[in-house]
Design a protein around this motif. Structure first.
Motif, mmCIF file in Angstrom:
data_model
loop_
_atom_site.group_PDB
_atom_site.id
_atom_site.type_symbol
_atom_site.label_atom_id
_atom_site.label_comp_id
_atom_site.label_asym_id
_atom_site.label_seq_id
_atom_site.Cartn_x
_atom_site.Cartn_y
_atom_site.Cartn_z
ATOM 1 N N UNK A 109 0.919 -1.653 -0.472
ATOM 2 C CA UNK A 109 -0.093 -0.046 -0.186
ATOM 3 C C UNK A 109 1.253 1.748 -0.383
ATOM 4 N N UNK A 110 2.283 0.791 0.034
ATOM 5 C CA UNK A 110 3.204 2.330 0.757
ATOM 6 C C UNK A 110 4.092 2.309 -0.371
ATOM 7 N N UNK A 111 4.149 1.684 -1.760
ATOM 8 C CA UNK A 111 5.120 1.376 -2.877
ATOM 9 C C UNK A 111 4.586 0.905 -3.836
ATOM 10 N N UNK A 112 5.706 0.862 -4.674
ATOM 11 C CA UNK A 112 5.092 0.239 -6.143
ATOM 12 C C UNK A 112 6.448 -0.957 -6.783
ATOM 13 N N UNK A 113 4.897 -1.815 -5.598
ATOM 14 C CA UNK A 113 5.674 -3.446 -5.219
ATOM 15 C C UNK A 113 4.517 -4.679 -5.101
ATOM 16 N N UNK A 119 -8.160 4.309 -10.320
ATOM 17 C CA UNK A 119 -7.951 4.004 -8.657
ATOM 18 C C UNK A 119 -7.413 2.812 -7.634
ATOM 19 N N UNK A 120 -6.708 2.107 -8.649
ATOM 20 C CA UNK A 120 -6.565 0.320 -8.487
ATOM 21 C C UNK A 120 -4.886 0.978 -7.850
ATOM 22 N N UNK A 121 -4.528 0.681 -7.060
ATOM 23 C CA UNK A 121 -2.841 -0.234 -6.437
ATOM 24 C C UNK A 121 -2.546 0.576 -5.871
ATOM 25 N N UNK A 122 -1.276 1.433 -4.791
ATOM 26 C CA UNK A 122 -0.785 2.232 -3.917
ATOM 27 C C UNK A 122 -0.074 3.740 -4.675
ATOM 28 N N UNK A 123 -0.715 4.233 -4.085
ATOM 29 C CA UNK A 123 -0.239 6.284 -4.691
ATOM 30 C C UNK A 123 0.935 6.327 -5.465
ATOM 31 N N UNK A 124 1.830 5.121 -5.662
ATOM 32 C CA UNK A 124 3.298 5.866 -5.993
ATOM 33 C C UNK A 124 2.533 4.602 -7.392
ATOM 34 N N UNK A 125 1.581 4.178 -7.151
ATOM 35 C CA UNK A 125 1.689 2.872 -8.035
ATOM 36 C C UNK A 125 1.142 3.904 -9.527
#
Length: 540
Positions: free
Chosen positions: A160-164, A397-403
């Motif tokens: 939720x906090x990175x593009x991982x 809308x989907x994914x973490x904010x960086x993603x």
């Protein structure tokens, strides 16, 4: 007969009156004839050698040379294929290098088999074990990192906090070195495809609704998906490098009359604005208005009341400042709520709603006689504004904010690339269909600049550099198409030119033409007389 009679002779007829010959003018002297010819010739030389060139230079519409074929190629999708190479790093620390490399190859094959959207090229690379920071430094625009970890079952979850993307796998799921397929590789490929499915749908929608005919194969979208994407794109703002955010507090009485808006913006909005800074710049201003009457007075607002709640006639809503689009975030201090159900007895209510391409209204309920709104009270409105800002910017809308922001960069790049290419094509077709339209040098310079940045954007699609070049290309193409000096010549018919020139050419041209005709007749007559005299002398 009687001798006295006399015989009368008939009277003679009166003599006919002789008609005198008309008096001919004296013959012209040869010097006078030559002088008249020189005068007529001098007038015509002045008209042909001086008047016409001056008229041509002063009335000719300047048309700078445009690369029309190249502009049409951009509009038709022949100059660039909007393909986004997505770099995906695979971290498999628990595996041996040979096992990890073999698994990455199997995942790549599975992705290539599943990929039904040619606009995305997912390129996998194995992250080194010694120092992962090197990977991030070499690839600052890495789309996603897949972290493989040993576990009891095969699971996947987005950080939720990175593009991982975290994937766990049992020990028996690792494929053997001789295998050509693997359930684990297929599972990871499906998860990667699902991760970027929303982005693929939006880019496919942009390609399908654009006039640019590209050979990139878009996804097949159902009518429901098209309707949802159309609603989302209509709701979002047009891309701009800078947005102006206006935070307004309206109260229907004399309280509240102070609020900690600066502290609330810095605490709750500034982190989001800083994350968005590589894509957009933001300017912020605030205002407070007392005794503000809304357009709807009822306590429970229904869906049909929301459109008339904003009292634009009396509320001092800030317009666009400096050419940047304004996003309005309005807090109204009152006791209204929004009914989500159809009946007034519905207990399900809300406190805010989003207005497409405009902003958000938040209904803030406060105790009576509350004169000051602290930053803690503004926490929930600010968090709501942040979420709605992402929606207005067109963020997935989907994914973490960086993603989501990484996907937004690619979506905006595709949108700007398609819009600028379409604008260049429209300008080329306009230039060909209206030969009399003026094309200033600024238009040619703008087209050249736009095509240069389009080429740079096409070669750097997927990153911030490509977005920057696409933005410049779109701005230059729009500026060239809406050039004021060119648009003024669109409605200048040829009948108007005739009406302007005919009163001027008539009084000047008739004497010149008649004088020339008379002189040519005299010259022809003299030539015939000389030829006749020559024949007579020859006969003698």
């Amino acid at each position: 007969m009687a001798s006295g009679a006399s015989t009368k002779e008939p009277a003679a007829a009166p003599a006919a009156t002789a008609v005198p010959d008309p008096k001919m003018p004296p013959p012209e002297k040869p010097a006078d004839v030559r002088r008249r010819s020189y005068v007529i010739l001098s007038f015509w030389l002045i008209v042909l050698l001086l008047g016409l060139p001056i008229w041509w230079m002063t009335t000719t519409i300047y048309r700078a040379n445009l690369p029309l074929d190249g502009m049409i190629d951009w509009a038709d999708g022949k100059a660039c294929r909007p393909v986004f190479p997505l770099q995906i790093s695979i971290q498999a620390d628990a595996l041996q290098p040979q096992e990890a490399q073999h698994l990455v190859r199997l995942i790549q094959h599975a992705i290539d088999d599943l990929n039904d959207f040619s606009g995305h090229h997912l390129r996998l690379q194995l992250a080194p074990k010694d120092d992962r920071r090197i990977v991030q430094k070499d690839n600052p625009e890495l789309a996603l990192t897949v972290r493989l970890k040993a576990g009891e079952a095969t699971t996947a979850s987005l950080d939720p906090h990175s593009a991982a993307l975290d994937i766990t796998y049992p020990s028996n799921a690792i494929p053997s070195p001789t295998s050509t397929s693997s359930p684990l590789a297929t599972y990871i490929a499906n998860e990667l495809r699902s991760t970027f499915s929303e982005e693929q749908s939006i880019i496919s929608y942009l390609l399908s609704t654009s006039s640019m005919s590209s050979d990139v194969r878009p996804q097949s979208l159902t009518p429901t998906d098209l309707a949802e994407l159309d609603k989302r794109m209509t709701r979002s703002l047009r891309y701009a490098a800078t947005y102006h955010l206006t935070f307004s507090l309206f109260a229907d009485g004399s309280t509240p009359n102070t609020w900690d808006i600066e502290e609330a913006v810095e605490k709750y909005m500034r982190p989001l604005l800083d994350v968005l800074s590589p894509i957009h710049n933001f300017t912020v201003d605030t205002q407070l208005q007392l005794y503000a009457t809304p357009g709807v007075q009822s306590q429970v607002l229904h869906k049909e009341d929301l459109a008339s709640f904003i009292n634009a006639a009396e509320w001092p809503l800030s317009p666009s400042i400096g050419g940047a689009p304004t996003v309005n975030f309005v807090i109204f201090a009152g006791n209204q709520t929004i009914a989500l159900g159809d009946s007034e007895s519905s207990a399900e209510t809300s406190q805010s709603w989003l207005i497409p391409q405009w902003g958000t209204v938040y209904l803030l309920s406060l105790p009576d006689a509350t004169s000051h709104v602290s930053s803690n009270i503004l926490r929930q409105p600010m968090l709501t504004f942040g979420g709605h800002l992402l929606t207005l910017l067109g963020t997935p809308q989907a994914g973490s904010l960086p993603l989501r922001l990484s996907a937004l960069t690619r979506i905006r790049s595709a949108d700007l690339l398609l819009r600028s290419s379409s604008t260049l094509g429209s300008l080329a077709r306009l230039s060909r269909s209206l030969p009399s339209i003026s094309i200033p040098r600024t238009v040619a310079d703008g087209v050249a600049t736009s095509m240069y940045h389009l080429e740079r954007a096409c070669s750097n699609l997927g990153g911030l550099e490509g977005l920057m070049h696409a933005r410049i290309a779109e701005e230059e193409a729009e500026r060239a198409f809406f050039e004021k000096s060119m648009v003024g010549q669109l409605y200048f018919p040829d009948e108007h030119k005739v009406a302007v020139y005919l009163p001027l050419l008539g009084p000047v041209g008739v004497p010149l033409v008649l004088g020339l005709i008379k002189e040519l007749k005299q010259w022809s007559k003299k030539r015939k007389e000389k030829a006749k005299e020559a024949r007579e002398k020859k006969q003698q």
